[in-house]
Design an enzyme around this catalytic site. Sequence first.
Site, PDB file in Angstrom:
ATOM      1  CD  GLN A  85      -2.940  -1.092   2.305  1.00  0.00           C
ATOM      2  OE1 GLN A  85      -2.649  -1.751   3.297  1.00  0.00           O
ATOM      3  NE2 GLN A  85      -4.038  -0.371   2.236  1.00  0.00           N
ATOM      4  CG  HIS A 144       0.392  -4.313 -13.526  1.00  0.00           C
ATOM      5  ND1 HIS A 144       1.690  -4.754 -13.376  1.00  0.00           N
ATOM      6  CD2 HIS A 144       0.330  -3.130 -12.857  1.00  0.00           C
ATOM      7  CE1 HIS A 144       2.383  -3.878 -12.669  1.00  0.00           C
ATOM      8  NE2 HIS A 144       1.576  -2.890 -12.331  1.00  0.00           N
ATOM      9  CG  ASP A 161       2.878  -0.170 -10.921  1.00  0.00           C
ATOM     10  OD1 ASP A 161       2.506  -1.201 -10.315  1.00  0.00           O
ATOM     11  OD2 ASP A 161       2.809  -0.046 -12.155  1.00  0.00           O
ATOM     12  NE  ARG A 196       0.152  -4.983  12.079  1.00  0.00           N
ATOM     13  CZ  ARG A 196      -0.997  -5.240  11.470  1.00  0.00           C
ATOM     14  NH1 ARG A 196      -1.983  -4.344  11.497  1.00  0.00           N
ATOM     15  NH2 ARG A 196      -1.190  -6.376  10.829  1.00  0.00           N
ATOM     16  CG  HIS A 224      -0.838  -6.411   5.324  1.00  0.00           C
ATOM     17  ND1 HIS A 224      -0.997  -5.676   6.488  1.00  0.00           N
ATOM     18  CD2 HIS A 224      -1.960  -6.176   4.603  1.00  0.00           C
ATOM     19  CE1 HIS A 224      -2.154  -5.038   6.466  1.00  0.00           C
ATOM     20  NE2 HIS A 224      -2.752  -5.320   5.317  1.00  0.00           N
ATOM     21  CG  ASN A 233      -3.341  -7.621   8.334  1.00  0.00           C
ATOM     22  OD1 ASN A 233      -3.371  -7.096   9.448  1.00  0.00           O
ATOM     23  ND2 ASN A 233      -4.189  -7.268   7.370  1.00  0.00           N
ATOM     24  CD  GLU A 234      -7.850  -7.121   8.220  1.00  0.00           C
ATOM     25  OE1 GLU A 234      -8.253  -6.270   9.021  1.00  0.00           O
ATOM     26  OE2 GLU A 234      -7.981  -7.019   6.978  1.00  0.00           O
ATOM     27  CG  ASN A 238      -6.346  -5.634  12.067  1.00  0.00           C
ATOM     28  OD1 ASN A 238      -5.545  -5.363  12.967  1.00  0.00           O
ATOM     29  ND2 ASN A 238      -5.951  -6.068  10.889  1.00  0.00           N
ATOM     30  CE1 TYR A 279      -9.631   0.473   9.729  1.00  0.00           C
ATOM     31  CE2 TYR A 279      -9.625  -1.924   9.828  1.00  0.00           C
ATOM     32  CZ  TYR A 279      -8.956  -0.732   9.606  1.00  0.00           C
ATOM     33  OH  TYR A 279      -7.629  -0.745   9.263  1.00  0.00           O
ATOM     34  CD  GLU A 303      -5.099  -3.099   9.777  1.00  0.00           C
ATOM     35  OE1 GLU A 303      -6.193  -2.815   9.219  1.00  0.00           O
ATOM     36  OE2 GLU A 303      -4.259  -3.861   9.285  1.00  0.00           O
TER      37      GLU A 303
END
Length: 501
Positions: free
Chosen positions: A52, A72, A85, A110, A155, A199-200, A340, A342, A407
């Site tokens: 990311q 892509h 990219d 992290r 991740h 992760n997740e 995590n 939200y 998170e």
Amino acid sequence: MIDIMATVYSSLLKAAIHTLLVTILIWKETQALTYTKFPEGFQFGVATSAYQIEGAWNIDGKGINIWDVFTHNNEWLIKDHSNGDVACDSYHKYKEDVQLLSNMGVDFYRFSISWSRILPNGLANVVNEDGLNYYRNLIDELLAKGITPYVTIFHWDLPEDLEKLGGWTNEIIIDYFVNYSRIVFQEFGQKVKLFFTINEPAVICIKGYGSYIFPPGANSTGIGSYLCMHNILKAHAKVYHMYDKEFRPQQKGLISIALSSLTLYAKHKNDTIAEDIGFQFLCGWSAHPIYSKTGDYPEIMKKRIGENSRVQGYLKSRLPTFTPEWINYIRGTSDFFALNHYTSSLVESVPKGPDDLWYEDKGFKLSFDPKWPSTPSSWIKLVPEGFRKIINIIKNEYDNPPILITENGVSDNNTLMDYIRIEYISKYLKSMLQAIYEDGCNVFGYTIWSLLDNFEWTNGYTEKFGIVQVDFSSPNRTRTPKMSMECCSWQIRKKGRKKRV
């Protein structure tokens, strides 16, 4: 000259008024926490992930990962047709990012390691020294600023060469992941004392192998997603035991796995079991084998998936079975619970007849309460009381383990005046503190997602989760701190830590 002076005076006056308004807002949004003491040793941090933010997708020996290929070849599936990219170009600008963290005064950062940056083909026979040096330099820069590095080993950015072999649905990946993790511990474990294996995993398995909208886009619903989780749990456990045997005596670190969970509220008051069944399918699927006293998958999952499989004519359940040896091997393979979280959802049971199938194997539907405040992300509603509730569920379900919030955050409307994030974090922190002080939950740290506006997966750059704005139209990827960053820094200082220089 008079006109020039008048213009300067007007600009200074506007700036002063703006600063005053910002100060008032920060005080207003955080005053509820002003007189609340955080637990001794409580840690504040910020999180990111490699794909990311790093960019540099094909330089210095990095191999190709599934997100490189997916973005892509399937740009129409990314909301703004973008990719990672370049992203935030943190590969080249990591020192600037660390300085931002230092200015904020965080205790830890992290970040994740790109598997294909250090092992270009995913296998341990080819090690990329340039990739190792990037993470060595990042870790050293953090430590030089007094910031503790927390590392996520995986991740979501699986090397493409491994996906060609079946990825997480092929059990051979278990040993490949162990070999990769061993190199991570060998290279970084003397300076990094807290690792997250994966992760997740539920997101990886449901979206990656149960739909076409996330790489690898396998869309093998009901089979691939369950194979994926089965292998992830085995891989996590083998890495945990490998670390125990080969590294923990010298490095003395801690290991967990970062799990995600919504908080569920029954849509109908008489639907008393929907919340628990929902939790078991959404979080217990990955948490129960590790944290429960009995281990293995939740009974409700084994029952419903088994029933559906028989009705569908399968000779055995589509949910794989752990042997007693594997159940014991996986159980207890975490030093704390990494969560995590939200938002929250409503849950309602979907009735079925005696010969019908359970709806989507799980037998329930999710929705939102129209009374819950919306946010710039359609999938996030502002429900701070749900934060307290999910922390308590974990406490009660798994014998009050130490919990690190890995998170928590919300997007904004592409603005430096991110009032929504200040409100969100303030209210969620208050809810977390209630869980700690009033309910006896063992939460020892909190992590904001995210440091930077970044590539938010299939939403591309349309969602802005950073406490620092990034100008993606600029080749320099200019960073500008948002108001929430100062607010969070203020909160960190109020709990007794000095702002770093």
